[in-house]
Design a protein around this motif. Structure first.
Motif, PDB file in Angstrom:
ATOM      1  N   ALA A  49       0.835  -1.210   0.000  1.00 53.04           N
ATOM      2  CA  ALA A  49       0.000   0.000   0.000  1.00 53.04           C
ATOM      3  C   ALA A  49       0.866   1.256   0.000  1.00 53.04           C
ATOM      4  CB  ALA A  49      -0.926  -0.006   1.223  1.00 53.04           C
ATOM      5  N   THR A  50       1.953   1.228   0.752  1.00 48.62           N
ATOM      6  CA  THR A  50       2.864   2.380   0.804  1.00 48.62           C
ATOM      7  C   THR A  50       3.493   2.630  -0.562  1.00 48.62           C
ATOM      8  OG1 THR A  50       3.370   1.919   3.121  1.00 48.62           O
ATOM      9  CG2 THR A  50       4.925   3.317   1.933  1.00 48.62           C
ATOM     10  N   GLY A  51       3.909   1.550  -1.218  1.00 50.42           N
ATOM     11  CA  GLY A  51       4.473   1.693  -2.553  1.00 50.42           C
ATOM     12  C   GLY A  51       3.470   2.232  -3.550  1.00 50.42           C
ATOM     13  N   ALA A  52       2.224   1.759  -3.462  1.00 51.14           N
ATOM     14  CA  ALA A  52       1.173   2.252  -4.372  1.00 51.14           C
ATOM     15  C   ALA A  52       0.924   3.742  -4.149  1.00 51.14           C
ATOM     16  CB  ALA A  52      -0.108   1.453  -4.158  1.00 51.14           C
ATOM     17  N   ALA A  53       0.903   4.158  -2.869  1.00 53.47           N
ATOM     18  CA  ALA A  53       0.709   5.584  -2.576  1.00 53.47           C
ATOM     19  C   ALA A  53       1.886   6.409  -3.090  1.00 53.47           C
ATOM     20  CB  ALA A  53       0.538   5.784  -1.072  1.00 53.47           C
ATOM     21  N   ALA A  54       3.100   5.863  -2.991  1.00 49.57           N
ATOM     22  CA  ALA A  54       4.275   6.572  -3.480  1.00 49.57           C
ATOM     23  C   ALA A  54       4.250   6.728  -4.995  1.00 49.57           C
ATOM     24  CB  ALA A  54       5.546   5.837  -3.044  1.00 49.57           C
ATOM     25  N   ILE A  55       3.670   5.749  -5.690  1.00 55.03           N
ATOM     26  CA  ILE A  55       3.509   5.887  -7.141  1.00 55.03           C
ATOM     27  C   ILE A  55       2.590   7.076  -7.440  1.00 55.03           C
ATOM     28  CG2 ILE A  55       2.482   4.827  -9.203  1.00 55.03           C
ATOM     29  CD1 ILE A  55       3.495   2.138  -8.180  1.00 55.03           C
ATOM     30  N   GLY A  56       1.525   7.207  -6.649  1.00 45.78           N
ATOM     31  CA  GLY A  56       0.631   8.354  -6.822  1.00 45.78           C
ATOM     32  C   GLY A  56       1.338   9.667  -6.539  1.00 45.78           C
ATOM     33  N   ILE A  57       2.147   9.707  -5.479  1.00 48.24           N
ATOM     34  CA  ILE A  57       2.889  10.925  -5.126  1.00 48.24           C
ATOM     35  C   ILE A  57       3.857  11.306  -6.242  1.00 48.24           C
ATOM     36  CG2 ILE A  57       4.629  11.872  -3.550  1.00 48.24           C
ATOM     37  CD1 ILE A  57       3.387  10.115  -1.349  1.00 48.24           C
ATOM     38  N   SER A  58       4.614  10.339  -6.719  1.00 46.49           N
ATOM     39  CA  SER A  58       5.619  10.632  -7.744  1.00 46.49           C
ATOM     40  C   SER A  58       4.974  11.030  -9.067  1.00 46.49           C
ATOM     41  CB  SER A  58       6.529   9.422  -7.949  1.00 46.49           C
ATOM     42  OG  SER A  58       5.795   8.271  -8.298  1.00 46.49           O
ATOM     43  N   THR A  59       3.854  10.405  -9.400  1.00 48.20           N
ATOM     44  CA  THR A  59       3.163  10.757 -10.646  1.00 48.20           C
ATOM     45  C   THR A  59       2.650  12.189 -10.589  1.00 48.20           C
ATOM     46  OG1 THR A  59       2.497   8.451 -10.977  1.00 48.20           O
ATOM     47  CG2 THR A  59       1.290  10.127 -12.208  1.00 48.20           C
ATOM     48  N   ALA A  60       2.042  12.563  -9.456  1.00 46.17           N
ATOM     49  CA  ALA A  60       1.559  13.939  -9.284  1.00 46.17           C
ATOM     50  C   ALA A  60       2.723  14.921  -9.340  1.00 46.17           C
ATOM     51  CB  ALA A  60       0.817  14.063  -7.953  1.00 46.17           C
ATOM     52  N   THR A  61       3.866  14.525  -8.795  1.00 44.70           N
ATOM     53  CA  THR A  61       5.049  15.392  -8.817  1.00 44.70           C
ATOM     54  C   THR A  61       5.565  15.603 -10.236  1.00 44.70           C
ATOM     55  OG1 THR A  61       5.695  14.692  -6.598  1.00 44.70           O
ATOM     56  CG2 THR A  61       7.415  15.644  -7.982  1.00 44.70           C
TER      57      THR A  61
END
Length: 243
Positions: A49-61
């Motif tokens: 779940a943490t990795g999936a959220a980080a994908i969202g963070i990096s994509t938005a960035t």
């Protein structure tokens, strides 16, 4: 975009914090018992779940670097570190957590590990590792180049275990430890380094800060590998004593 970014950040912090606390129970506690398995499951699924959220963070960035990081003013730097490198670390974490879970689930049945999802994760991580090197060269960040080596090593060792002709009898257990401790290293590194950007930005990219979780994790892996080899030696000696 900012609201979506903040939602991903909150999810990342919550799941990551739970996982990083749960990490130490199977590492320090008695191996193979109910507590070990229970906290191991918590750690694995929170890492996914943490990795999936980080994908969202990096994509938005990558889409809106300065809007998502208003405390910084260099869009190229933000895209490189908080976009591409975080995306790489996110997939590295997912790769290791999923692979480690498969190791303990299927054990010696390595054919069962060669699923499209697991093999696909190896391909994606390889591509992101290459991209991390390229982006590090383009923006002059040696840290990105160096940290990509973990991704290459992860893919190489994962594939070697899945396809080696004569696997070690306890290879699945050694790989399980390597993968899940590696996932912990990845997330601790991200929490220390990316968290430091907001608190002490002058040391955020200091190699010493990034090396602390890596050295600690490698020590844990080597210690448990030694334990696994001793266990194998003990099982070999038992039939000889009985005879």
């Amino acid at each position: 975009m900012l609201l979506v970014f903040e939602a991903f950040v909150i999810a990342h912090i919550v799941t990551g914090s739970v996982g990083l606390v749960a990490f130490w129970v199977p590492v320090i506690g008695r191996k193979g018992g109910d507590v070990h398995r229970r906290f191991g499951r918590v750690f694995t699924f929170t890492m996914l779940a943490t990795g999936a959220a980080a994908i969202g963070i990096s994509t938005a960035t990558l889409i809106a670097p300065l809007a998502t990081h208003p405390h910084l003013d260099d869009a190229v730097f933000v895209r490189g570190i908080f976009g591409w490198m975080m995306l790489y670390l996110a997939v590295l974490t997912i790769n290791l957590a999923w692979y480690g879970w498969l190791c303990i689930t299927v054990k010696r049945d390595r054919a069962a590990m060669r699923t499209p999802v697991n093999l696909g994760l190896q391909v994606v991580l390889t591509l992101l590792s290459v991209n991390c090197v390229v982006q590090g060269v383009l923006i002059g960040q040696p840290l990105m180049i160096g940290i990509s080596g973990i991704g290459f090593a992860t893919v190489a060792t994962n594939l070697y275990h899945m396809y080696r002709p004569a696997p070690h009898p306890f290879g699945w257990l050694s790989e399980h430890v390597k993968a899940l401790v590696g996932a912990g290293i990845s997330v601790y590194t991200a929490f220390f380094a990316f968290g430091a950007v907001r608190i002490m930005p002058e040391i955020a990219l200091n190699p010493v800060l990034w090396s602390v979780p890596l050295i600690t994790g490698l020590a844990i892996i080597l210690y448990h590998r030694r334990f696994i080899l001793k266990k194998r030696a003990g099982k070999k000696a038992a039939p000889a004593v009985a005879a």
